[in-house]
Design a protein around this motif. Structure first.
Motif, mmCIF file in Angstrom:
data_model
loop_
_atom_site.group_PDB
_atom_site.id
_atom_site.type_symbol
_atom_site.label_atom_id
_atom_site.label_comp_id
_atom_site.label_asym_id
_atom_site.label_seq_id
_atom_site.Cartn_x
_atom_site.Cartn_y
_atom_site.Cartn_z
ATOM 1 N N HIS A 46 66.106 26.924 10.299
ATOM 2 C CA HIS A 46 66.657 27.692 11.413
ATOM 3 C C HIS A 46 65.623 28.678 11.952
ATOM 4 O O HIS A 46 65.449 28.809 13.156
ATOM 5 C CB HIS A 46 67.907 28.444 10.941
ATOM 6 C CG HIS A 46 68.456 29.408 11.949
ATOM 7 N ND1 HIS A 46 68.057 30.728 11.992
ATOM 8 C CD2 HIS A 46 69.377 29.245 12.935
ATOM 9 C CE1 HIS A 46 68.701 31.344 12.960
ATOM 10 N NE2 HIS A 46 69.514 30.459 13.551
ATOM 11 N N GLY A 47 64.903 29.353 11.049
ATOM 12 C CA GLY A 47 63.902 30.337 11.449
ATOM 13 C C GLY A 47 62.739 29.727 12.214
ATOM 14 O O GLY A 47 62.164 30.360 13.098
ATOM 15 N N LYS A 48 62.388 28.502 11.891
ATOM 16 C CA LYS A 48 61.306 27.816 12.607
ATOM 17 C C LYS A 48 61.745 27.389 14.001
ATOM 18 O O LYS A 48 60.958 27.407 14.939
ATOM 19 C CB LYS A 48 60.849 26.593 11.811
ATOM 20 C CG LYS A 48 60.103 26.955 10.540
ATOM 21 C CD LYS A 48 59.715 25.726 9.750
ATOM 22 C CE LYS A 48 59.018 26.131 8.451
ATOM 23 N NZ LYS A 48 58.706 24.959 7.614
ATOM 24 N N LYS A 49 63.005 27.011 14.141
ATOM 25 C CA LYS A 49 63.523 26.531 15.418
ATOM 26 C C LYS A 49 63.940 27.677 16.339
ATOM 27 O O LYS A 49 63.721 27.627 17.541
ATOM 28 C CB LYS A 49 64.705 25.603 15.172
ATOM 29 C CG LYS A 49 65.188 24.882 16.386
ATOM 30 C CD LYS A 49 66.246 23.847 16.033
ATOM 31 C CE LYS A 49 66.705 23.095 17.267
ATOM 32 N NZ LYS A 49 67.725 22.101 16.947
ATOM 33 N N PHE A 50 64.549 28.699 15.756
ATOM 34 C CA PHE A 50 65.055 29.828 16.540
ATOM 35 C C PHE A 50 64.350 31.112 16.089
ATOM 36 O O PHE A 50 64.916 31.926 15.363
ATOM 37 C CB PHE A 50 66.572 29.966 16.358
ATOM 38 C CG PHE A 50 67.336 28.737 16.752
ATOM 39 C CD1 PHE A 50 67.525 28.424 18.085
ATOM 40 C CD2 PHE A 50 67.867 27.890 15.788
ATOM 41 C CE1 PHE A 50 68.234 27.295 18.456
ATOM 42 C CE2 PHE A 50 68.578 26.761 16.148
ATOM 43 C CZ PHE A 50 68.758 26.454 17.488
ATOM 44 N N VAL A 51 63.147 31.290 16.545
ATOM 45 C CA VAL A 51 62.287 32.395 16.104
ATOM 46 C C VAL A 51 62.881 33.762 16.433
ATOM 47 O O VAL A 51 62.743 34.702 15.649
ATOM 48 C CB VAL A 51 60.881 32.250 16.736
ATOM 49 C CG1 VAL A 51 59.980 33.396 16.312
ATOM 50 C CG2 VAL A 51 60.268 30.912 16.367
ATOM 51 N N LYS A 52 63.581 33.889 17.550
ATOM 52 C CA LYS A 52 64.098 35.194 17.978
ATOM 53 C C LYS A 52 65.455 35.544 17.370
ATOM 54 O O LYS A 52 65.940 36.654 17.550
ATOM 55 C CB LYS A 52 64.170 35.255 19.501
ATOM 56 C CG LYS A 52 62.798 35.218 20.144
ATOM 57 C CD LYS A 52 62.863 35.427 21.621
ATOM 58 C CE LYS A 52 61.473 35.394 22.213
ATOM 59 N NZ LYS A 52 61.469 35.700 23.639
ATOM 60 N N HIS A 53 66.073 34.613 16.664
ATOM 61 C CA HIS A 53 67.354 34.913 16.015
ATOM 62 C C HIS A 53 67.107 35.734 14.751
ATOM 63 O O HIS A 53 66.173 35.474 14.010
ATOM 64 C CB HIS A 53 68.082 33.623 15.638
ATOM 65 C CG HIS A 53 68.607 32.871 16.806
ATOM 66 N ND1 HIS A 53 69.573 31.908 16.673
ATOM 67 C CD2 HIS A 53 68.310 32.925 18.134
ATOM 68 C CE1 HIS A 53 69.846 31.403 17.868
ATOM 69 N NE2 HIS A 53 69.089 31.991 18.765
#
Length: 89
Positions: free
Chosen positions: A48-55
């Motif tokens: 998730h962190g790799k795909k959605f960096v700003k979350h």
């Protein structure tokens, strides 16, 4: 859709959530993303962190920012208000 598990001891309610992304049931969530509205285990939060960096996901230490499944809590004792709420796992 995330599923949850709850247990009651007297008037104390503990709720745990399963990972929304894992295909196998039984993997406990350790993170919640408010933007995605999903729960993640350690393995899935990395993806998730790799795909959605700003979350910015909330970990277990910030479980007060996780949602409470109100319908499950209300169904437990329809005629009473919640007196105590506990996030112990």
């Amino acid at each position: 859709m995330a599923t949850s598990s709850q247990s009651t001891v007297g008037k104390v309610i503990a709720i745990d959530f399963y990972c929304s992304s894992c295909q196998k049931q039984g993997q406990w969530a350790e993170f919640y993303c408010k933007k995605c509205l999903k729960f993640y285990c350690v393995k899935c939060i990395i993806k998730h962190g790799k795909k959605f960096v700003k979350h910015v996901p909330y970990g277990i230490a910030e479980k007060d920012k996780w949602p409470v499944p109100r319908n499950e809590l209300q169904d437990l004792h329809e005629d009473k208000h919640i007196e105590k709420f506990c996030y112990i796992r």
